[in-house]
Design a protein around this motif. Structure first.
Motif, short mmCIF file in Angstrom:
data_model
loop_
_atom_site.label_atom_id
_atom_site.label_comp_id
_atom_site.label_asym_id
_atom_site.label_seq_id
_atom_site.Cartn_x
_atom_site.Cartn_y
_atom_site.Cartn_z
N TYR A 183 0.91 -1.10 -0.05
CA TYR A 183 0.12 -0.04 -0.07
C TYR A 183 1.00 1.14 -0.09
CZ TYR A 183 -3.80 -3.01 1.47
OH TYR A 183 -5.06 -3.94 1.42
N ASP A 184 0.37 2.32 -0.47
CA ASP A 184 0.83 3.70 -0.51
C ASP A 184 -0.20 4.29 0.68
OD1 ASP A 184 3.05 3.70 -1.96
OD2 ASP A 184 1.45 4.12 -3.75
N VAL A 185 0.24 5.03 1.36
CA VAL A 185 -0.60 5.59 2.59
C VAL A 185 -0.34 7.16 2.56
CG1 VAL A 185 -1.11 5.84 5.06
CG2 VAL A 185 -0.45 3.72 3.98
N VAL A 186 -1.51 7.83 2.38
CA VAL A 186 -1.50 9.44 2.59
C VAL A 186 -2.36 9.94 3.66
CG1 VAL A 186 -2.07 11.56 1.45
CG2 VAL A 186 -1.08 9.56 -0.01
N ALA A 187 -1.89 10.93 4.30
CA ALA A 187 -2.68 11.56 5.27
C ALA A 187 -2.61 13.11 5.03
CB ALA A 187 -1.96 11.28 6.80
N GLU A 188 -3.98 13.81 5.34
CA GLU A 188 -3.89 15.07 5.08
C GLU A 188 -4.71 15.77 6.18
OE1 GLU A 188 -3.70 15.54 0.47
OE2 GLU A 188 -5.61 16.10 1.05
N VAL A 189 -4.12 17.10 6.48
CA VAL A 189 -4.99 18.00 7.54
C VAL A 189 -5.27 18.97 6.74
CG1 VAL A 189 -4.63 19.31 9.58
CG2 VAL A 189 -3.36 17.30 9.50
N ARG A 190 -6.73 19.47 6.85
CA ARG A 190 -7.42 20.48 5.89
C ARG A 190 -7.93 21.30 7.03
NH1 ARG A 190 -9.81 17.11 0.96
NH2 ARG A 190 -7.79 16.30 0.10
N LYS A 191 -8.05 22.73 6.69
CA LYS A 191 -9.06 23.62 7.47
C LYS A 191 -10.50 23.20 7.41
CE LYS A 191 -9.98 27.12 10.27
NZ LYS A 191 -9.71 26.71 11.53
N LEU A 192 -10.98 22.80 6.48
CA LEU A 192 -12.38 22.44 6.34
C LEU A 192 -12.56 21.27 5.53
CD1 LEU A 192 -13.73 26.08 4.52
CD2 LEU A 192 -13.89 25.20 7.06
N LYS A 193 -13.52 20.42 5.64
CA LYS A 193 -13.82 19.18 5.19
C LYS A 193 -13.72 19.29 3.70
CE LYS A 193 -16.53 17.06 8.36
NZ LYS A 193 -18.08 16.36 8.91
N THR A 194 -14.48 20.59 3.16
CA THR A 194 -14.28 20.42 1.69
C THR A 194 -13.18 21.17 0.85
OG1 THR A 194 -15.30 22.91 2.26
CG2 THR A 194 -16.88 20.94 1.97
N ASP A 195 -12.15 21.68 1.58
CA ASP A 195 -11.14 22.19 1.21
C ASP A 195 -10.38 21.03 0.16
OD1 ASP A 195 -11.34 24.37 2.23
OD2 ASP A 195 -9.66 24.10 4.02
N ILE A 196 -9.85 21.42 -0.97
CA ILE A 196 -9.26 20.76 -1.81
C ILE A 196 -7.75 20.54 -1.37
CG2 ILE A 196 -8.38 20.47 -4.30
CD1 ILE A 196 -11.36 20.15 -4.42
N THR A 197 -7.19 21.68 -1.09
CA THR A 197 -5.97 21.78 -0.83
C THR A 197 -5.51 21.66 0.92
OG1 THR A 197 -5.49 23.81 -2.36
CG2 THR A 197 -3.76 23.39 -0.78
N ALA A 198 -4.60 20.83 1.09
CA ALA A 198 -3.96 20.37 2.54
C ALA A 198 -3.17 21.37 3.08
CB ALA A 198 -3.66 19.00 2.46
N LEU A 199 -3.38 21.55 4.17
CA LEU A 199 -2.48 22.52 5.00
C LEU A 199 -1.21 21.75 5.44
CD1 LEU A 199 -4.84 24.14 7.40
CD2 LEU A 199 -3.89 25.22 5.41
N LEU A 200 -1.40 20.28 5.62
CA LEU A 200 -0.47 19.40 5.85
C LEU A 200 -0.60 18.31 5.06
CD1 LEU A 200 -0.12 19.89 9.76
CD2 LEU A 200 1.64 21.01 7.97
N THR A 201 0.68 17.35 4.38
CA THR A 201 0.38 16.44 3.86
C THR A 201 1.47 15.48 4.14
OG1 THR A 201 -0.75 17.15 2.10
CG2 THR A 201 0.38 15.34 1.57
N TYR A 202 1.08 14.13 4.60
CA TYR A 202 2.30 12.94 4.75
C TYR A 202 2.18 11.95 3.88
CZ TYR A 202 1.79 15.92 8.84
OH TYR A 202 1.94 16.78 9.99
N SER A 203 3.12 11.30 3.45
CA SER A 203 2.91 9.97 2.67
C SER A 203 3.84 9.03 2.94
CB SER A 203 2.86 10.36 1.15
OG SER A 203 4.20 10.88 0.60
#
Length: 120
Positions: free
Chosen positions: A40-60
């Protein structure tokens, strides 16, 4: 072939700005055994709003900011550093962790939730 039973887990966190947050998750099969995450490839994102397309933080896992198969009790781990929580500031944020099976491209959202950061 193993059949994986999955429901998206909802886990909400309440932490403090300038704290380090270590996120550990166990992705298991129907027998309760940790799944080998090398497929597997795993990605985690933190966003300000659920509907935001752009993440504030991204991990992979491909970038090395998520570690896989490092423990007998969990198989997915990433850390939101004290500097990153300071950069986010106080407020409510949304995060998710998704898996992509390398051989098939199958995508599964493992965990979603809120991250509430407050000032001490």
């Amino acid at each position: 072939m193993k059949t994986v039973y999955s429901k998206t887990a909802i886990i909400n966190y309440s932490e403090y700005v300038q704290d380090t947050i270590n996120m550990e998750f166990g992705y298991k099969d129907s027998q309760g055994n940790l799944i080998d995450m090398t497929a597997y490839d795993v990605v985690a994102e933190v966003r300000k709003l659920k509907t935001d397309i752009t993440a504030l933080l991204t991990y992979s896992s491909t970038a090395g900011t998520i570690t896989l198969n490092q423990s007998a009790s969990y198989n997915i781990n990433f850390t939101i550093t004290d500097a990153q929580t300071l950069g986010l500031g106080a407020g409510a944020f949304y995060y998710f962790v998704k898996l992509t099976k390398k051989s098939t491209g199958f995508v599964n959202t493992l965990v979603v939730g809120t991250l509430k950061l407050q000032v001490r």
